[in-house]
Design an enzyme around this catalytic site. Structure first.
Site, PDB file in Angstrom:
ATOM      1  N   ARG A 129      24.996  -9.059 -54.930  1.00 34.70           N
ATOM      2  CA  ARG A 129      23.770  -8.276 -55.125  1.00 34.70           C
ATOM      3  C   ARG A 129      23.219  -7.774 -53.784  1.00 34.70           C
ATOM      4  NH1 ARG A 129      19.538 -13.263 -56.303  1.00 34.70           N
ATOM      5  NH2 ARG A 129      20.180 -14.413 -54.474  1.00 34.70           N
ATOM      6  N   CYS A 155      21.886   0.402 -49.544  1.00 37.16           N
ATOM      7  CA  CYS A 155      21.332   0.669 -48.227  1.00 37.16           C
ATOM      8  C   CYS A 155      19.909   1.201 -48.407  1.00 37.16           C
ATOM      9  CB  CYS A 155      22.199   1.689 -47.498  1.00 37.16           C
ATOM     10  SG  CYS A 155      21.329   2.377 -46.086  1.00 37.16           S
ATOM     11  N   ASN A 171      13.436  -8.097 -53.354  1.00 41.16           N
ATOM     12  CA  ASN A 171      13.632  -9.546 -53.312  1.00 41.16           C
ATOM     13  C   ASN A 171      14.325  -9.932 -52.013  1.00 41.16           C
ATOM     14  OD1 ASN A 171      13.532 -12.136 -54.946  1.00 41.16           O
ATOM     15  ND2 ASN A 171      15.681 -12.098 -54.325  1.00 41.16           N
ATOM     16  N   GLU A 172      13.692 -10.820 -51.271  1.00 38.60           N
ATOM     17  CA  GLU A 172      14.264 -11.352 -50.030  1.00 38.60           C
ATOM     18  C   GLU A 172      14.897 -10.252 -49.171  1.00 38.60           C
ATOM     19  OE1 GLU A 172      16.744 -14.754 -50.980  1.00 38.60           O
ATOM     20  OE2 GLU A 172      14.980 -16.034 -51.124  1.00 38.60           O
ATOM     21  N   GLU A 220       9.377 -18.910 -54.681  1.00 40.74           N
ATOM     22  CA  GLU A 220      10.471 -19.640 -55.322  1.00 40.74           C
ATOM     23  C   GLU A 220      10.452 -21.044 -54.745  1.00 40.74           C
ATOM     24  OE1 GLU A 220      14.245 -17.664 -54.892  1.00 40.74           O
ATOM     25  OE2 GLU A 220      13.406 -15.719 -55.399  1.00 40.74           O
TER      26      GLU A 220
END
Ligand code: GLA
Ligand code: ZN
Length: 649
Positions: free
Chosen positions: A104, A108, A142-143, A301
């Protein structure tokens, strides 16, 4: 109230499970769910065809049960139709190959086609949920990591970034010292990102540091772009993004400067570290996250079960860990803790990364402990938002983090190690410790640890000087004043710009790697140092310890300089934990800080203050019970127990 939430993936489960899940969450005391960070293929199943009906339905189920929703933009996982239509949106590796689609976050974030689609899904989602009061906040992507991407768009953006910074190519040549190995550019088109498989050390460190800075700025651009879209189209909802301590960390201070709050993904180890030292690292990371904005933060999380997937499976959280680690985060300033994840997935790559519920969906030991946590969280209302006043601060900088990665100093040398040891030394004395960016003001602190002030930061030395002059205690260490802002070494005896305040200079240094050398203090106490030895000569400083081995036996190792109304310590070597413990005892005694000497090992304490009331959050980060005296009371803690002890002061 301390809010407990869960990460939930309605798209992974049959719709028949949703209502039962929401019911159980409500009964358990879950106040918040985070949804949709990987659900793009369900939200936009075909180009321009959006389907929010399923997510609306899930959100309604939660809303009906009084559970808030944090929605995420799903841009970390573009759908397959988008890759098929525009294969060029993928992240490009160093060797020019497009990233394999098996993993995942392979897009870019600079690619204009990707941005077009990312903007569209973000804006469409934001508009759709603008009037839905159950949606109380947003997580961007995400992150997000400051990955190096080698696509043509990233390369041209990188060149433009350099052009803006340096104006003329000659300025860049000069700043980087490109004359070495005939590296001078005569045109911008010659500037390339670092190719090849050789380690960073083969590259010019000045060039590499800028490249790291660019990669960080670039991913921050992406997050700011989404933040602006969310704020415009779904006003009034706080916006964050979730981070972790990954290999390519963006500069968190810049990343969160324009976001509303910090969120951090917290996965403490489930196997207890053998050495007592590293068990304080959870507290270190939590203090560091609080320090990013110097405000309460979220855990987006939180550890819920045994880890698996990225490596073979590990032990599940030991009894007490689920509750204890969430409360530990609260003690250090997290006001919301969201557990990853509600139920362990039965499908997909992460099926062995365990959630609160197991594959069976039968509530077990971990779930019952989580339910207990939810109950206890409700009782902590009073301390929500209470202050964490710290007398001790430790300075951190991303330039240093990057620069030490670019040029490892010696075997076993690791930037965060000295910071962590200093943090542990003061934490073990029962003191609150802030870890803050080196750009921050130092007002209000009594002791500021400035370890490894390696790359020059604007105004940092001046602020430390002022702080010491006005009576503060500064602890500086080896590898300070080494580099200018471009990551070139300075022509001066070290610690360079810190020489006057430390009253000491380095005549030679010995990177000793894993070798060990004793240092002997004035009182005859001997402790060992590793990795690095500055051979010092005092200008005005008083000698605290000398080396007692190797060819530099007898040379000065640790000093203290009276500076203005304050003191400046210089530790010229990388010590073991006991050395920092000794320094912490010495400096806290001088500064008359309210230390607690007899906290047992692995027992941590954070003091939180509200008006004229205080609470001691005492946490046993161990699988063995502890008993000790605190403020004249006998305290007994079960393994991983957090006790809140209220005191008037
Ligand atoms: C990260 C990610 C999650 C999940 C967990 C566990 O924190 O954000 O999606 O992958 O790790 O591996
Ligand atoms: Zn790219």
């Amino acid at each position: 109230m301390m809010k407990i939430g869960v990460d939930y993936y309605p798209e992974h489960w049959d719709i028949s499970l949703w209502a039962a899940d929401a019911d159980l969450m409500q009964q358990t005391g879950v106040k918040l769910v985070r949804l949709a960070e990987f659900a793009w293929c369900r939200l936009e199943p075909q180009d321009g065809v959006f389907d929010f009906a399923w997510l609306d339905e899930a959100i309604d189920l939660f809303a009906e049960r009084g559970i808030e929703v944090i929605l995420c933009t799903p841009t970390s996982c573009p759908p397959m139709w988008l890759y098929e239509k525009h294969p060029d949106i993928v992240h490009v590796e160093k060797d020019g190959t497009p990233t394999n689609l098996g993993i995942r976050s392979h897009r870019c974030v600079t690619n204009p086609t990707f941005l077009h689609y990312a903007d569209r899904i973000t804006i469409t989602m934001a508009r759709h949920y603008a009037d839905n009061p159950a949606v109380t906040g947003w997580q961007i992507d995400n992150e997000l990591e400051a990955y190096f991407c080698y696509c043509e768009h990233c390369i041209s953006k990188y060149r433009a970034w350099l052009q803006k910074k340096y104006g003329a190519i000659e300025n860049l040549n000069k700043a980087y010292g490109n004359v070495v190995w005939s590296g001078e550019y005569s045109a911008w088109s010659q500037v390339k990102p670092p190719y090849g498989s050789l380690p960073h050390a083969w590259q010019n460190p000045a060039y590499m540091l800028d490249f790291y800075r660019f990669c960080s700025d670039n991913v921050i651009d992406f997050s700011e772009r989404q933040a602006a879209q969310l704020r415009e189209h779904c006003p009034g909802r706080p916006v964050t993004t979730n981070v972790w301590f990954c290999e390519h960390m963006p500069d968190f201070y810049k990343q969160f400067a324009n976001l509303d709050f910090i969120s951090y993904d917290n996965y403490p180890a489930t196997r207890l570290p053998e050495d007592t030292e590293s068990c304080y690292s959870h507290a270190f990371h939590l203090d560091m996250m609080r320090g990013v904005k110097r405000r309460p933060f979220w855990i987006m999380e939180q550890l819920s079960g045994g880890k698996g997937c990225w490596a073979p499976m590990e032990k599940p959280p030991l009894p007490g860990m689920i509750k204890g680690y969430a409360l530990q985060a609260f003690a250090h300033g997290a006001d919301t803790v969201v557990h990853f994840r509600w139920r362990t997935s039965n499908i997909g790559a992460e099926m062995h990364w365990h959630g609160l519920l197991d594959h069976s969906n039968v509530p077990g030991r971990r779930f019952h402990e989580f339910a207990d946590l939810c109950k206890m969280a409700n009782q902590l209302e009073k301390w929500q938002g209470s202050e964490i006043r710290a007398d001790v601060a430790i300075l951190f900088s991303f330039d240093n983090e990057y620069a030490f990665k670019i040029q490892p100093q010696t075997e076993g040398y690791y930037y965060l190690e000295q910071l962590q040891r200093l943090h542990r030394a003061f934490t073990a004395l029962g003191l609150n410790v802030d870890i803050i960016g080196q750009h921050e003001k130092l007002d209000g602190y009594k002791i500021v640890c400035a370890p490894e002030m390696y790359v020059h930061g604007d105004g940092v030395a001046e602020r430390l000087e002022d702080f010491a002059r006005q009576g503060g205690t500064v602890i500086l260490t080896t590898r300070s004043g080494v580099k200018d802002a471009h990551n070139n070494t300075v022509m001066a005896q070290l610690p360079g710009i810190y020489r006057e305040m430390t009253g000491v200079h380095v005549v030679e240094y010995a990177p000793i790697g894993w070798e060990s050398v004793p240092v002997i203090f004035e009182d005859g106490k001997e402790l060992n140092v590793k990795q690095w030895c500055d051979i010092l000569e005092a200008d005005t400083a008083q000698v605290l310890a000398r080396y007692n081995g190797d060819y530099f036996a007898g040379a000065v190792a640790i000093t203290c300089n009276a500076y203005g109304k304050g003191q400046v310590y210089y530790i010229g070597a990388v010590g073991t934990q006991s050395l920092y413990d000794r320094m912490a005892r010495m400096t806290t005694e001088e500064a008359a800080l309210p230390v607690v000497f007899d906290l047992p090992e692995r027992v941590e304490m954070v003091t939180r203050t509200r008006d004229d009331e205080q609470a001691r959050f005492v946490f046993n980060n161990d699988d063995k019970p502890k008993a000790f005296q605190l403020d004249g009371r006998e305290i007994r803690l079960a393994p991983f127990e957090m006790r809140v002890i209220e005191t008037n002061y």
